[in-house]
Design an enzyme around this catalytic site. Structure first.
Site, PDB file in Angstrom:
ATOM      1  N   TYR A 115       0.840  -1.194   0.000  1.00 21.72           N
ATOM      2  CA  TYR A 115       0.000   0.000   0.000  1.00 21.72           C
ATOM      3  C   TYR A 115       0.872   1.240   0.000  1.00 21.72           C
ATOM      4  O   TYR A 115       2.062   1.192   0.334  1.00 21.72           O
ATOM      5  CB  TYR A 115      -0.952   0.007   1.204  1.00 21.72           C
ATOM      6  CG  TYR A 115      -0.298   0.318   2.528  1.00 21.72           C
ATOM      7  CD1 TYR A 115      -0.186   1.624   2.994  1.00 21.72           C
ATOM      8  CD2 TYR A 115       0.217  -0.701   3.333  1.00 21.72           C
ATOM      9  CE1 TYR A 115       0.409   1.906   4.217  1.00 21.72           C
ATOM     10  CE2 TYR A 115       0.819  -0.429   4.554  1.00 21.72           C
ATOM     11  CZ  TYR A 115       0.908   0.878   4.995  1.00 21.72           C
ATOM     12  OH  TYR A 115       1.509   1.156   6.198  1.00 21.72           O
ATOM     13  N   CYS A 116       0.249   2.380  -0.364  1.00 20.87           N
ATOM     14  CA  CYS A 116       0.998   3.635  -0.327  1.00 20.87           C
ATOM     15  C   CYS A 116       0.080   4.783   0.085  1.00 20.87           C
ATOM     16  O   CYS A 116      -0.622   4.669   1.094  1.00 20.87           O
ATOM     17  CB  CYS A 116       1.735   3.899  -1.633  1.00 20.87           C
ATOM     18  SG  CYS A 116       0.750   3.802  -3.132  1.00 20.87           S
ATOM     19  N   ARG A 117       0.022   5.858  -0.683  1.00 21.26           N
ATOM     20  CA  ARG A 117      -0.635   7.081  -0.215  1.00 21.26           C
ATOM     21  C   ARG A 117      -2.142   7.092  -0.386  1.00 21.26           C
ATOM     22  O   ARG A 117      -2.840   7.806   0.321  1.00 21.26           O
ATOM     23  CB  ARG A 117      -0.035   8.294  -0.940  1.00 21.26           C
ATOM     24  CG  ARG A 117       1.411   8.555  -0.561  1.00 21.26           C
ATOM     25  CD  ARG A 117       2.003   9.640  -1.427  1.00 21.26           C
ATOM     26  NE  ARG A 117       3.385   9.936  -1.025  1.00 21.26           N
ATOM     27  CZ  ARG A 117       4.368  10.205  -1.865  1.00 21.26           C
ATOM     28  NH1 ARG A 117       4.124  10.211  -3.156  1.00 21.26           N
ATOM     29  NH2 ARG A 117       5.577  10.458  -1.414  1.00 21.26           N
ATOM     30  N   CYS A 133      -2.251   6.303  -5.981  1.00 29.25           N
ATOM     31  CA  CYS A 133      -0.792   6.253  -5.798  1.00 29.25           C
ATOM     32  C   CYS A 133      -0.227   5.060  -6.567  1.00 29.25           C
ATOM     33  O   CYS A 133      -0.645   3.919  -6.357  1.00 29.25           O
ATOM     34  CB  CYS A 133      -0.466   6.140  -4.316  1.00 29.25           C
ATOM     35  SG  CYS A 133       1.299   6.046  -3.959  1.00 29.25           S
TER      36      CYS A 133
END
Length: 218
Positions: free
Chosen positions: A177-179, A183
């Protein structure tokens, strides 16, 4: 005497502040944690001057606040509900704008005919974490991870991925996962890791959405 139109005109100030892609990018970065204008400019590929101007628009609309720390101005979101507001904006656009649907499809164009790169939903991720069958991979920069992350997530910024493979298990599924939903860092991480033989998918949301839902963070 205050009229309904006065109220609507004031409400429209918020809408006008949101009507710029660079400002939405700044809000997405601030949803990860407080940041100085220099950091915000670097993250969003803006000059410091342009970032400052956009931040002033957001500040006047009550969407961000700022506090001086030494020589730096540190910005933060004024309200956790702003993450939900951005989510609603995204959902309306994806539902009603054909161009939005086309751009999202291009951004996350899947090259696997079996569809195994399909994103992991929040409920599916919760179930995987509860059963201990999932390892979380946070591919955001270290300072964003330190500001807050999903519980027990391993932080490996995308540019360090190949150098830190020893931290990742090959005998269980990895969810990156990220932002947020748009993302691309987690998508790129999934593609790289799959080429190396890892079982990995991306989370369809990001840290801000997880936090805004009232779920545990570290």
């Amino acid at each position: 005497m205050t009229s309904q139109q006065d109220l609507l005109d004031t409400l429209a100030q918020v809408a006008r502040a949101l009507g710029n892609g660079h400002r939405l990018a700044l809000l997405e970065r601030l949803a990860q944690g407080d940041a100085a204008v220099e950091t915000l400019a670097n993250t969003t590929d803006l000059t410091i001057g342009n970032a400052s101007q956009h931040l002033q628009h957001l500040r006047r609309a009550g969407l961000v606040t700022a506090q001086r720390s030494g020589k730096q101005m540190i910005y933060r979101l004024t309200d956790e509900r702003i993450v939900n507001l951005l989510g609603l904006l995204r959902q309306v656009a994806e539902t009603n704008l054909a161009e939005m649907e086309r751009l999202v499809s291009r951004l996350f164009a899947e090259d696997d005919a079996d569809g195994v790169l399909e994103a992991v939903s929040r409920d599916e991720l919760l179930a995987g974490l509860a059963s201990g069958e999932v390892t979380l991979l946070d591919v955001r920069p270290e300072e964003e991870y330190e500001a807050g992350h999903l519980p027990e997530a391993i932080n490996i910024p995308l540019e360090q991925l190949e150098d830190m493979l020893g931290k990742l298990p090959k005998d269980r599924e990895i969810v990156a996962y990220c932002r947020g939903p748009y993302c691309v860092l987690s998508h790129e991480a999934v593609q790289r890791l799959r080429q190396l033989g890892y079982r990995v998918r991306r989370f369809e949301e990001g840290y801000p959405e997880w936090k805004a839902a009232g779920l545990p963070i570290a």
